[in-house]
Design an enzyme around this catalytic site. Sequence first.
Site, PDB file in Angstrom:
ATOM      1  CB  CYS A   1      10.704   5.069  25.008  1.00 61.78           C
ATOM      2  SG  CYS A   1      11.781   3.637  24.922  1.00 61.78           S
TER       3      CYS A   1
ATOM      4  CG  HIS B   1      -0.175   0.250   2.498  1.00 61.46           C
ATOM      5  ND1 HIS B   1       0.669  -0.687   3.055  1.00 61.46           N
ATOM      6  CD2 HIS B   1      -0.111   1.329   3.320  1.00 61.46           C
ATOM      7  CE1 HIS B   1       1.198  -0.207   4.154  1.00 61.46           C
ATOM      8  NE2 HIS B   1       0.749   1.016   4.339  1.00 61.46           N
TER       9      HIS B   1
END
Length: 665
Positions: free
Chosen positions: A198, A62
């Site tokens: 993080c 996609h």
Amino acid sequence: MAKMQAVTIATPVNGEVIPLKAVKDPVFSAGMMGLGFGVQPSDGKIVAPVSGKVTMVAETKHALGFATPDNNLEVLVHLGIDTVELKGKPFDLKVGVGDEVQTGDVIATMDLAAIKAANKQQTVILAVTNSSDKLESLDVHDGTATAGTEVATGRLNANTFNAKRKGKLPKEGKYDQLATDIIKNVGGVENISSLIHCITRLRFYLKDESKANDDVVANLKGVIDVAKAGGQYQVIIGPAVTDVYDAVIKQIGPELSNDAETAKAVAETTAAANRPTTTWGKIKWALSSLIGVITGSMIPVIGLLAASGILKGVLALLTTFKLVSTTDTTYVIINAMGDSVFYFLPIFVGFTAGKKLGADPVIMGIIGGVLTYPALVTMASGKAIGSVLGMSINATFFGLPVHMASYTYSIFPMIAGAWLASKLEPWLKRVIPTVLRMIFVPLFEVIIVSGVIILFLGPIITMISTGLANAIVWIYNLSPSISGLIIGGFYQVLVIFGLHWAVVPIVANDIASTGHSYLNAIISATMVAQGGAVMAIALKSKLANIKELAWPATISAFSGVTEPAMYGINLKYGRAFVTASIGAAVGGFLTGLMRVNMWGFTGSLIGFTSFVNPKGMDFSFWGFWIASIVTVIVSFTLTWMFGFKDEDVNAVKTAPKKRHLGETA
């Protein structure tokens, strides 16, 4: 000055070119993936929008990525919205990674009918994913356009232009292959529920962790190790984590990202990385974290507290000058308006502390409601049936003697309860089956947290505060001036933890039995000091948001309500609370030295009439003004010089807000 070179980009499909902000995908429309545009396609033939090399082909077909050879622009073509869920079925790709293409070359086809039948958006999106580093701007020409024709013109920024001119353009797209390998070995796009990061790790939420090949992922070049924690499959990258994250998101699609959770994880792990290692550093860190939680939990209600404080001050004036009697219904109504936010404070603090610490805020609000339930409030003020360790026993629980404390006006018990709930709630969700969670998680949470506060935390706070109250009385009897210094300097610290409530009955008993209270006069000086400190900030700060909060907090403190000044400004910015406490110590010392007496409950500047002796004005009235003026001068001056600067506001904003114990970066 050299003219910046223009770059051109073609539409990858026939159709209507639309601005990026009109694309019905918040990640793209907000520009999070870079500058670009959308196209509402009229057919399914997809062409290359630029000349260059194919650097990325999504596993589900996609999305495709390109890099231009002359200026290293990274261009992403995303076929449809949320089409990653279709697993490549509507797409037929004509190119692979490493292929060279020219603008207008056919690179893929997409089945528009199949995408529509799957109830997905057909919009083709183009984004220059490194536009923040490369482009000054990108001008898009809206309207109908033919595939392969120029529809956008951008200008290279100065750094890229100069680097290109000197032949020193950095290599781009170097993490695309690593991203491809990571995706493949965590089980493919179809095994990924979402991805955040993080400061050092990619944090995948996988549908089935057993499909991930730990050994292969851990040994990829650019990967340090693999860890599993908190339901996450964590790939440890190190300092390059944001670049690798961007490369992965380009391939799996922005719909699998979560910016809010990423920001939260970055804040938490930054706090963990910055945690000090020395004993004194750990103490300072813990105290700073506690203050951050307390002030953060109070900030949403500070405006209400300030307004209520001012209203209580107006009511004090009305009663002082005999315009309203305390027995009038008018007094009762106005008092309810001013007092309700304080009386039901545990409910509000429960909600805000729950949000701050990660517990369910609605459940914490209900727990606050338990603590302020009228029958329990009545029980707390009821007749004692015994005593233990100096605490009155005024209730029983399944036959066990219990000290029922009063929690109206209290803050700290709810914050402690929210912390407990933040630990209890995840455990309950793990052990209780999904079909039963909606009922039994809140049921057990309310029972356990309320029980811990009522049966354990409340009595412990009462026992400590009773001991402190006895110590305060002993110090005052020993030396009024020394006690004024000590009580003045530390009384507002007791307020933070709710330990001051044992002092209030002493004041009430003094006034009831003798008609006056020397101790209350010292407490009044601490209120004046908080007002003097926050007034300095109101005058010194050039930040509109600080002034808007500081001025009402000043009025409220001088009206005898210090919570807005303390939690909204002084305690939040640290040094201001210290300078205010020094001013309070000076004011308390003078109040004790001059033996200032007080014949009413209402303190601070608004309560000046409380210092008038009913038998005839004596030196207490003038002593009050002398001590108050000196207190304001000291707290104001110290705060102006040492307690606050506008840079402190940004420092607090950028400081880590929360961290779970035991978490590593």
